[in-house]
Scaffold this motif. Structure first.
Motif, PDB file in Angstrom:
ATOM      1  N   THR A 123       0.647  -1.478  -0.194  1.00 49.35           N
ATOM      2  CA  THR A 123      -0.323   0.171  -0.282  1.00 49.35           C
ATOM      3  C   THR A 123       0.819   0.787   0.128  1.00 49.35           C
ATOM      4  O   THR A 123       0.777   2.242  -0.734  1.00 49.35           O
ATOM      5  CB  THR A 123      -1.009  -0.361   1.243  1.00 49.35           C
ATOM      6  N   GLU A 124       2.196   1.403   0.702  1.00 46.33           N
ATOM      7  CA  GLU A 124       2.822   2.467   1.076  1.00 46.33           C
ATOM      8  C   GLU A 124       3.862   2.812  -0.760  1.00 46.33           C
ATOM      9  O   GLU A 124       3.491   3.651  -0.914  1.00 46.33           O
ATOM     10  CB  GLU A 124       3.876   1.769   2.187  1.00 46.33           C
ATOM     11  N   ALA A 125       3.840   1.536  -1.010  1.00 43.45           N
ATOM     12  CA  ALA A 125       4.477   1.860  -2.531  1.00 43.45           C
ATOM     13  C   ALA A 125       3.849   1.981  -3.136  1.00 43.45           C
ATOM     14  O   ALA A 125       4.169   2.872  -4.047  1.00 43.45           O
ATOM     15  CB  ALA A 125       5.399   0.077  -2.669  1.00 43.45           C
ATOM     16  N   ALA A 126       2.547   1.628  -3.520  1.00 47.48           N
ATOM     17  CA  ALA A 126       1.313   2.366  -4.475  1.00 47.48           C
ATOM     18  C   ALA A 126       1.260   3.836  -4.284  1.00 47.48           C
ATOM     19  O   ALA A 126       0.519   4.176  -5.045  1.00 47.48           O
ATOM     20  CB  ALA A 126       0.255   1.070  -4.813  1.00 47.48           C
ATOM     21  N   GLU A 127       0.691   3.597  -3.402  1.00 47.76           N
ATOM     22  CA  GLU A 127       0.462   5.451  -2.608  1.00 47.76           C
ATOM     23  C   GLU A 127       1.212   6.503  -3.386  1.00 47.76           C
ATOM     24  O   GLU A 127       1.058   7.701  -3.537  1.00 47.76           O
ATOM     25  CB  GLU A 127       0.158   4.984  -1.603  1.00 47.76           C
ATOM     26  N   THR A 128       2.772   5.898  -3.080  1.00 47.49           N
ATOM     27  CA  THR A 128       3.776   6.783  -3.712  1.00 47.49           C
ATOM     28  C   THR A 128       4.338   6.958  -4.917  1.00 47.49           C
ATOM     29  O   THR A 128       4.969   7.569  -5.574  1.00 47.49           O
ATOM     30  CB  THR A 128       4.899   6.742  -2.683  1.00 47.49           C
ATOM     31  N   LEU A 129       3.712   6.082  -5.718  1.00 43.65           N
ATOM     32  CA  LEU A 129       3.940   5.268  -7.020  1.00 43.65           C
ATOM     33  C   LEU A 129       4.150   6.572  -8.529  1.00 43.65           C
ATOM     34  O   LEU A 129       2.442   7.322  -7.699  1.00 43.65           O
ATOM     35  CB  LEU A 129       3.631   4.480  -7.615  1.00 43.65           C
ATOM     36  N   VAL A 130       4.800   7.552  -9.013  1.00 45.21           N
ATOM     37  CA  VAL A 130       4.648   7.956  -9.439  1.00 45.21           C
ATOM     38  C   VAL A 130       4.600   7.646 -10.921  1.00 45.21           C
ATOM     39  O   VAL A 130       5.591   7.337 -11.793  1.00 45.21           O
ATOM     40  CB  VAL A 130       5.400   9.400  -9.023  1.00 45.21           C
ATOM     41  N   PRO A 131       4.198   8.556 -11.938  1.00 47.19           N
ATOM     42  CA  PRO A 131       3.861   7.629 -13.156  1.00 47.19           C
ATOM     43  C   PRO A 131       5.813   8.760 -14.380  1.00 47.19           C
ATOM     44  O   PRO A 131       5.971   9.615 -13.108  1.00 47.19           O
ATOM     45  CB  PRO A 131       2.741   7.994 -13.910  1.00 47.19           C
ATOM     46  N   PRO A 132       6.143   8.012 -15.077  1.00 42.72           N
ATOM     47  CA  PRO A 132       7.632   8.359 -14.905  1.00 42.72           C
ATOM     48  C   PRO A 132       7.349   9.547 -16.311  1.00 42.72           C
ATOM     49  O   PRO A 132       6.427   9.831 -16.749  1.00 42.72           O
ATOM     50  CB  PRO A 132       7.667   7.015 -16.508  1.00 42.72           C
ATOM     51  N   ARG A 133       8.463  10.289 -15.944  1.00 46.10           N
ATOM     52  CA  ARG A 133       8.049  11.573 -17.101  1.00 46.10           C
ATOM     53  C   ARG A 133       8.657  11.247 -18.012  1.00 46.10           C
ATOM     54  O   ARG A 133       7.970  12.370 -19.577  1.00 46.10           O
ATOM     55  CB  ARG A 133       9.475  12.678 -16.050  1.00 46.10           C
ATOM     56  N   HIS A 134       9.263  11.008 -18.352  1.00 44.15           N
ATOM     57  CA  HIS A 134       9.618  10.602 -20.296  1.00 44.15           C
ATOM     58  C   HIS A 134       9.421   9.208 -21.083  1.00 44.15           C
ATOM     59  O   HIS A 134       9.247   8.080 -20.206  1.00 44.15           O
ATOM     60  CB  HIS A 134      11.213  10.199 -19.985  1.00 44.15           C
ATOM     61  N   HIS A 135       8.328   9.029 -21.583  1.00 40.15           N
ATOM     62  CA  HIS A 135       7.817   8.446 -22.232  1.00 40.15           C
ATOM     63  C   HIS A 135       8.445   7.952 -24.110  1.00 40.15           C
ATOM     64  O   HIS A 135       8.357   9.022 -24.976  1.00 40.15           O
ATOM     65  CB  HIS A 135       6.034   8.951 -23.037  1.00 40.15           C
TER      66      HIS A 135
END
Length: 243
Positions: A123-135
């Motif tokens: 839960t902690e890891a999923a809540e802090t997960l951010v998408p990649p900036r570079h696609h």
């Protein structure tokens, strides 16, 4: 006193290039060291695992990790990503939408718990997960300094809809394959796999690396082009894909 790759838990594959196999799910993480820059390939299965990886990488390089590439959006490869805050993060186009949505993060969290990751850690890891900036939609070259250039290639879909490979030129060339290639067991085709395109993705890996490259699977020992080709043929037969 110089500390070796092996003393810090990395298997050296080529000059400036290594990998480690993480416990529990035997997931591979890659490391490419340039001049004042370092790329980590995949982030482990939790914030604690990601933090340990970053510490081990920085102990070896003597500098901070500057880049992170995510080969595909499965929990054992991405849930440690928030431990790499401040790095430039890359993923195949589409991964950003998946990791940036509440539904996508919940699916990753639930999958991690199903596979045995403690629920608070997931839960902690999923809540802090951010998408990649570079696609990465095609190919993207990273310059890590002193002539160290790394190619990121969107070679999927296959194992997932968003598969990224990492080619490190050199002698030998090294290709980080993510879970498009698995050595320690049969390749896993979950609900997000695209079996009809998987053999083509392996053909693209082979065209990137060639016959003499080292191919680093998402799980298991390093393999050669013959292994990748045999796995490509087995997947084509398994899923009834011609060509």
């Amino acid at each position: 006193m110089t500390v070796t790759w092996e003393e810090l838990g990395w298997e050296r594959l080529a000059p400036g290039v290594g990998r480690c196999r993480l416990p529990v799910w035997d997931c591979t993480v890659g490391l490419v060291v340039g001049a004042g820059a370092a790329l980590v390939v995949d982030a482990g299965s939790s914030l604690a695992e990601g933090a340990r990886l970053r510490t081990r990488a920085q102990a070896l390089t003597g500098d901070r990790v500057t880049h992170l590439a995510l080969t595909h959006p499965h929990f054992d490869h991405v849930l440690g990503a928030a431990a790499f805050a401040g790095t430039e993060v890359y993923g195949a186009v589409g991964v950003d939408a998946l990791l940036g949505s509440r539904h996508g993060r919940e699916e990753i969290r639930a999958d991690a718990v199903r596979h045995g990751l403690p629920e608070p850690s997931a839960t902690e890891a999923a809540e802090t997960l951010v998408p990649p900036r570079h696609h990465v939609s095609g190919e993207w070259t990273l310059d890590l300094g002193s002539g160290c250039q790394v190619l990121l290639a969107n070679v999927g879909p296959g194992h997932t809809a968003h598969d990224l490979a990492v080619l490190v030129p050199g002698d030998p060339e090294v290709v980080f394959c993510g879970d498009l290639v698995e050595e320690s067991g049969e390749p896993q085709a979950g609900p997000d796999a695209v079996p009809s395109h998987w053999p083509d993705a392996l053909d693209r890996l082979l065209s990137l690396g060639g016959e003499d490259a080292l191919y680093v699977p998402g799980h298991g020992a390093v393999v050669d082009a013959a292994f990748v080709r045999a796995q490509r043929d087995a997947l084509a037969a398994r899923f009834g894909v011609s060509g």
